[in-house]
Design a protein around this motif. Structure first.
Motif, PDB file in Angstrom:
ATOM      1  N   LEU A  27      58.617 -34.250 -17.990  1.00 52.24           N
ATOM      2  CA  LEU A  27      59.175 -34.912 -19.166  1.00 52.24           C
ATOM      3  C   LEU A  27      60.193 -35.993 -18.791  1.00 52.24           C
ATOM      4  O   LEU A  27      60.237 -37.057 -19.409  1.00 52.24           O
ATOM      5  N   MET A  28      60.995 -35.710 -17.784  1.00 51.96           N
ATOM      6  CA  MET A  28      61.981 -36.698 -17.354  1.00 51.96           C
ATOM      7  C   MET A  28      61.300 -37.922 -16.740  1.00 51.96           C
ATOM      8  O   MET A  28      61.701 -39.061 -17.002  1.00 51.96           O
ATOM      9  N   TYR A  30      58.301 -38.970 -17.438  1.00 51.55           N
ATOM     10  CA  TYR A  30      57.662 -39.665 -18.553  1.00 51.55           C
ATOM     11  C   TYR A  30      58.684 -40.483 -19.343  1.00 51.55           C
ATOM     12  O   TYR A  30      58.457 -41.654 -19.638  1.00 51.55           O
ATOM     13  N   ALA A  31      59.803 -39.872 -19.655  1.00 51.18           N
ATOM     14  CA  ALA A  31      60.804 -40.548 -20.489  1.00 51.18           C
ATOM     15  C   ALA A  31      61.489 -41.695 -19.757  1.00 51.18           C
ATOM     16  O   ALA A  31      61.723 -42.755 -20.333  1.00 51.18           O
ATOM     17  N   LEU A  35      58.165 -44.661 -20.162  1.00 51.40           N
ATOM     18  CA  LEU A  35      58.637 -45.315 -21.378  1.00 51.40           C
ATOM     19  C   LEU A  35      59.692 -46.375 -21.113  1.00 51.40           C
ATOM     20  O   LEU A  35      59.756 -47.378 -21.818  1.00 51.40           O
TER      21      LEU A  35
END
Length: 64
Positions: A27-28, A30-31, A35
């Motif tokens: 998640l980190m 990805y974020a 993004l």
């Protein structure tokens, strides 16, 4: 979502700790990377064509 999987890290079960850590790292990445860096740079490379599916709709609104 990160909080839910982060709670697996403190569970004490090794396999759940590994799953929770892997999901949080994913998640980190990805974020922060996808993004934060990839999407704006891809938009800059493509230029104005990144709105191509909606171009006809925008032209119709502007001409009316």
């Amino acid at each position: 979502m990160a909080g839910t999987f982060g709670s697996l890290i403190v569970s004490g079960v090794t396999s759940l700790m590994e799953i929770g850590l892997a999901v949080i790292i994913g998640l980190m990445l990805y974020a922060l990377i996808l993004l934060g860096l990839f999407v704006p740079s891809a938009t800059a490379i493509v230029g104005l064509a990144h709105h191509w599916p909606f171009a006809k709709r925008f032209r119709q609104i502007e001409t009316n």
